[in-house]
Design an enzyme around this catalytic site. Structure first.
Site, PDB file in Angstrom:
ATOM      1  N   ASP A  67       0.939  -1.089   0.029  1.00 54.28           N
ATOM      2  CA  ASP A  67      -0.039   0.097   0.116  1.00 54.28           C
ATOM      3  C   ASP A  67       0.968   1.242  -0.053  1.00 54.28           C
ATOM      4  O   ASP A  67       2.011   1.363   0.750  1.00 54.28           O
ATOM      5  CB  ASP A  67      -0.796   0.020   1.124  1.00 54.28           C
ATOM      6  CG  ASP A  67      -2.013   1.010   1.276  1.00 54.28           C
ATOM      7  OD1 ASP A  67      -3.060   0.949   0.769  1.00 54.28           O
ATOM      8  OD2 ASP A  67      -1.554   2.266   1.705  1.00 54.28           O
ATOM      9  N   GLU A  78      -5.187   2.463  -3.344  1.00 50.48           N
ATOM     10  CA  GLU A  78      -3.669   2.437  -3.529  1.00 50.48           C
ATOM     11  C   GLU A  78      -2.965   1.338  -3.064  1.00 50.48           C
ATOM     12  O   GLU A  78      -1.969   1.253  -2.890  1.00 50.48           O
ATOM     13  CB  GLU A  78      -3.101   3.893  -2.825  1.00 50.48           C
ATOM     14  CG  GLU A  78      -3.398   3.763  -1.240  1.00 50.48           C
ATOM     15  CD  GLU A  78      -4.388   4.355  -0.798  1.00 50.48           C
ATOM     16  OE1 GLU A  78      -4.663   4.661   0.295  1.00 50.48           O
ATOM     17  OE2 GLU A  78      -5.557   4.676  -1.714  1.00 50.48           O
TER      18      GLU A  78
END
Length: 309
Positions: free
Chosen positions: A172, A215
């Site tokens: 991430d 993300e």
């Protein structure tokens, strides 16, 4: 226009109509077949043989049978391809098998074959686009969560069969919201694309890489144990940290990683991903821009257990 030329043009047009019109060919075949009894009787009379009721009846009967047979053969030749088309289309609808649809004639059946082939081609192209949209991330070009889940299931089954390890990496981007807030969502999109492009060369052709959230990314690594996955995650972390975009004005992107070697006999993919996510959030809590493996594998990593590939 000379008569011979007009006659030639007329015959050419008639020939073209006869070749390209199913109706014209059926009419011609039926016309000939139905007139065979008359032609046969005229030929019989022309021979000068004795004309009697029995002979005429026999000639008419035989000629009628012959005409009927010819009519059947002509109709079969003209109409049989429709049955083949229907059979191919039924198989395509039921099994998804693409029909060959080879054009063998220039008449209406041939044109129908062309139209069906073009229609199926357009349908397949549209379905392929829809499948790509359903299974891929339109921004980065990577697979999405659905794509990853389906393909990971195949890899898990193969790993069980071959008794080889399989590992999952979840990563991430750190402080990505800040990037969107300070530099705009367009720059945020550039970052996601750059991360995807940076990750691809690190992975092997048969590894699976997907964007599974805003993300967040995930990689499934067949034939890779915990130590091998940890090394790959470190390479990914380094490559992402090296990304330099002019739109970021010197700001660097980092990512946090969680690594999990699958317990193939007891875990499904969602369980594997959950474990990798837990390691990912441990990396976040520990300061970000780092890789966290399974706790149970830490000793093996320090001991330098062999990497399987």
């Amino acid at each position: 226009m000379p008569f011979s030329l007009a006659k030639t043009i007329g015959l050419t047009k008639v020939g073209t109509v006869f070749r390209t019109s199913l109706l014209a060919r059926a009419f011609a075949g039926g016309f000939v077949a139905t007139h065979i009894p008359i032609i046969a009787l005229m030929a019989y009379v022309a021979t000068g043989a004795d004309v009697n009721a029995g002979a005429v009846l026999l000639v008419a009967l035989l000629a009628t049978v012959l005409g009927t047979g010819i009519a059947f053969l002509v109709m079969h030749h003209l109409v049989a391809p429709i049955g083949f088309l229907a059979k191919d289309l039924r198989r395509y609808r039921q099994e998804g098998t693409l029909p060959a649809l080879t054009k063998t004639r220039a008449d209406d059946i041939g044109r129908l074959t062309d139209e069906i082939r073009d229609l199926i081609g357009a349908l397949e192209d549209r379905m392929a686009r829809l499948r790509r949209q359903a299974f891929s991330d339109s921004l980065t070009g990577l697979g999405n969560r659905r794509w990853l889940s389906e393909n990971a299931a195949t890899e898990i089954a193969r790993a069980k069969r071959d008794r080889r390890p399989l590992s999952v990496i979840a990563f991430d981007l750190d402080h990505f919201k800040r990037v969107n807030d300070e530099y705009g969502h367009e720059t945020g999109d550039e970052v996601l694309i750059a991360v995807a492009e940076a990750a691809k060369p690190v992975l092997r052709p048969y590894d699976l890489l997907a964007r599974i959230g805003g993300e967040e990314f995930c990689a499934v690594l067949p034939a890779t144990d915990q130590r091998g996955a940890h090394l790959i995650a470190e390479r990914l972390r380094s490559e992402i940290a090296a990304i330099a975009l002019a739109s970021l004005a010197g700001h660097r992107i980092t990512a946090s990683f969680g690594v999990h070697e699958a317990q193939l006999q007891t875990q499904r993919f969602r369980d594997m991903l959950r474990q990798a996510d837990q390691r990912l959030y441990e990396a976040k809590r520990a300061g970000r821009n780092r890789v966290h493996p399974d706790r149970s594998a830490t000793h093996a990593l320090l001991a330098g257990s062999p990497v399987r590939s």
